[in-house]
Design an enzyme around this catalytic site. Structure first.
Site, mmCIF file in Angstrom:
data_model
loop_
_atom_site.group_PDB
_atom_site.id
_atom_site.type_symbol
_atom_site.label_atom_id
_atom_site.label_comp_id
_atom_site.label_asym_id
_atom_site.label_seq_id
_atom_site.Cartn_x
_atom_site.Cartn_y
_atom_site.Cartn_z
ATOM 1 N N GLY A 95 -2.690 8.561 -4.817
ATOM 2 C CA GLY A 95 -3.415 8.791 -6.070
ATOM 3 C C GLY A 95 -2.571 9.333 -7.210
ATOM 4 O O GLY A 95 -3.098 9.988 -8.110
ATOM 5 N N HIS A 100 -0.801 -3.865 -10.556
ATOM 6 C CA HIS A 100 -0.073 -4.459 -9.440
ATOM 7 C C HIS A 100 1.411 -4.119 -9.599
ATOM 8 O O HIS A 100 1.957 -4.255 -10.704
ATOM 9 C CB HIS A 100 -0.277 -5.981 -9.434
ATOM 10 C CG HIS A 100 0.337 -6.628 -8.232
ATOM 11 N ND1 HIS A 100 -0.256 -6.599 -6.992
ATOM 12 C CD2 HIS A 100 1.520 -7.281 -8.084
ATOM 13 C CE1 HIS A 100 0.534 -7.210 -6.128
ATOM 14 N NE2 HIS A 100 1.612 -7.634 -6.759
HETATM 15 C C1 GRF Z 1 0.782 1.675 -7.002
HETATM 16 O O1 GRF Z 1 2.124 1.300 -6.882
HETATM 17 C C2 GRF Z 1 -0.050 0.522 -7.470
HETATM 18 O O2 GRF Z 1 0.635 -0.408 -8.228
HETATM 19 C C3 GRF Z 1 -0.450 -0.132 -6.178
HETATM 20 O O3 GRF Z 1 -0.635 0.935 -5.293
HETATM 21 C C4 GRF Z 1 0.186 2.027 -5.664
HETATM 22 C C5 GRF Z 1 -0.656 3.252 -5.731
HETATM 23 O O4 GRF Z 1 0.098 4.415 -5.850
HETATM 24 N N1 GRF Z 1 -1.573 -1.002 -6.380
HETATM 25 P P1 GRF Z 1 -0.603 5.830 -6.084
HETATM 26 O O5 GRF Z 1 -1.615 6.019 -4.971
HETATM 27 O O6 GRF Z 1 -1.269 5.794 -7.401
HETATM 28 O O7 GRF Z 1 0.495 6.837 -6.006
#
Ligand code: GRF
Length: 284
Positions: A107, A199
């Site tokens: 998150g 993404h």
């Molecule tokens: C991010 O790299 C996003 O692009 C992908 O999942 C990851 C989530 O990271 N869809 P976080 O949980 O926000 O640290």
């Protein structure tokens, strides 16, 4: 006082200074222009002078401020600012956007989004949704006193997709930030053009089913790409195929490991995702 304004506008000190300069230069050029036009009319400083001067300044001020904001790089700030002032003058109720963030992991993106909109006048993060009870994002929600909703497969894919629960929380916009389930059609229909995803690659490359997290970065490195990046896009019924909103890139060095690349990508995400959400919602 400056600190409070800076927080309210959610800008850096540099941008704050530029905004301040725009106000100052816009104000003084408006006063000069106003007097210049009235001198052309050869009016003494009488009642008539002020009757003309005040409406004239009211029209000139936004025009001057907007013009000055262009070279100072603050046009979008002032465009939004003037729109807000204008709708307040017309007595319009401000349209508040209630955001639900869907996340399955740590998150870090959700944290940045929450931070950005903490004191925002028209955007509020009202709910954190997760499909994992142990997801780090739930701690972040708790620390920020944001309600959470844990969802289950059955209701998400075969039931009402939690539409009623989201409506109960007044959700008007959905942000997927590391959410690993496919979004069911029911949810897409209930929130048309109101669901976006981030993404960690330059779509259309390295997207689709199974392309998430380290799998994406491993594939990018394996294909010896020189460049990777992020894509923010609308969500439709196909994985990672919705209309693009924004992309940003970073270099991939020949020596980069998937973890190093993931770090670069996270930096890009944290920098751009909250900003792009704000842009999208304040431009609506
Ligand atoms: C991010 O790299 C996003 O692009 C992908 O999942 C990851 C989530 O990271 N869809 P976080 O949980 O926000 O640290």
């Amino acid at each position: 006082m400056f600190n409070r304004l800076k927080e309210k506008w959610n800008v850096s000190w540099l941008q704050f200074t530029l905004i301040f300069c725009t106000f100052a230069l816009g104000g003084s050029s408006c006063a000069r222009l106003g007097s210049y036009f009235l001198n052309l009319l050869n009016l003494e400083k009488s009642l008539l002078y002020y009757i003309i001067y005040i409406p004239l300044i009211t029209i000139l001020w936004p025009a001057c401020v907007l013009l000055i904001s262009i070279p100072l790089g603050q046009f979008s700030f002032f465009k939004n600012y003037l729109q807000r002032v204008w709708s307040k003058m017309k007595g319009e109720k401000q349209n508040i956007h209630y955001l639900a963030i869907f996340a399955s992991g740590a998150g870090s993106n959700a944290a940045k989004i929450i931070e950005r909109f903490k004191n925002h006048s028209t955007i509020k993060v009202c709910l954190i949704v997760s499909n994992k009870k142990e997801a780090g994002v739930l701690k972040i929600a708790e620390q920020n006193q944001i309600p959470t909703l844990i969802i289950e497969k059955e209701q998400f894919f075969s039931g009402d997709a939690y539409v009623a629960a989201l409506q109960k929380h007044k959700v008007s916009f959905i942000v997927l930030a590391g959410f690993l389930w496919k979004v069911p059609e029911k949810l897409i229909t209930a929130f048309p053009n109101k669901i976006i995803n981030i993404h960690p690659a330059l779509l259309p490359k390295y997207g689709g089913k199974g392309m998430y997290g380290h799998f994406v970065h491993e594939a990018v490195i394996e294909h010896k790409e020189k460049e990777s990046g992020i894509t923010i896009h609308y969500v439709n019924e196909k994985y990672d195929e919705g209309k693009h909103i924004f992309q940003a890139t970073c270099h991939v060095e020949a020596t980069d490991t998937p973890e190093q690349l993931a770090e670069k990508i996270h930096l890009l995400e944290h920098r751009h995702f909250p900003e792009q959400i704000e842009k999208l919602l304040t431009d609506i």
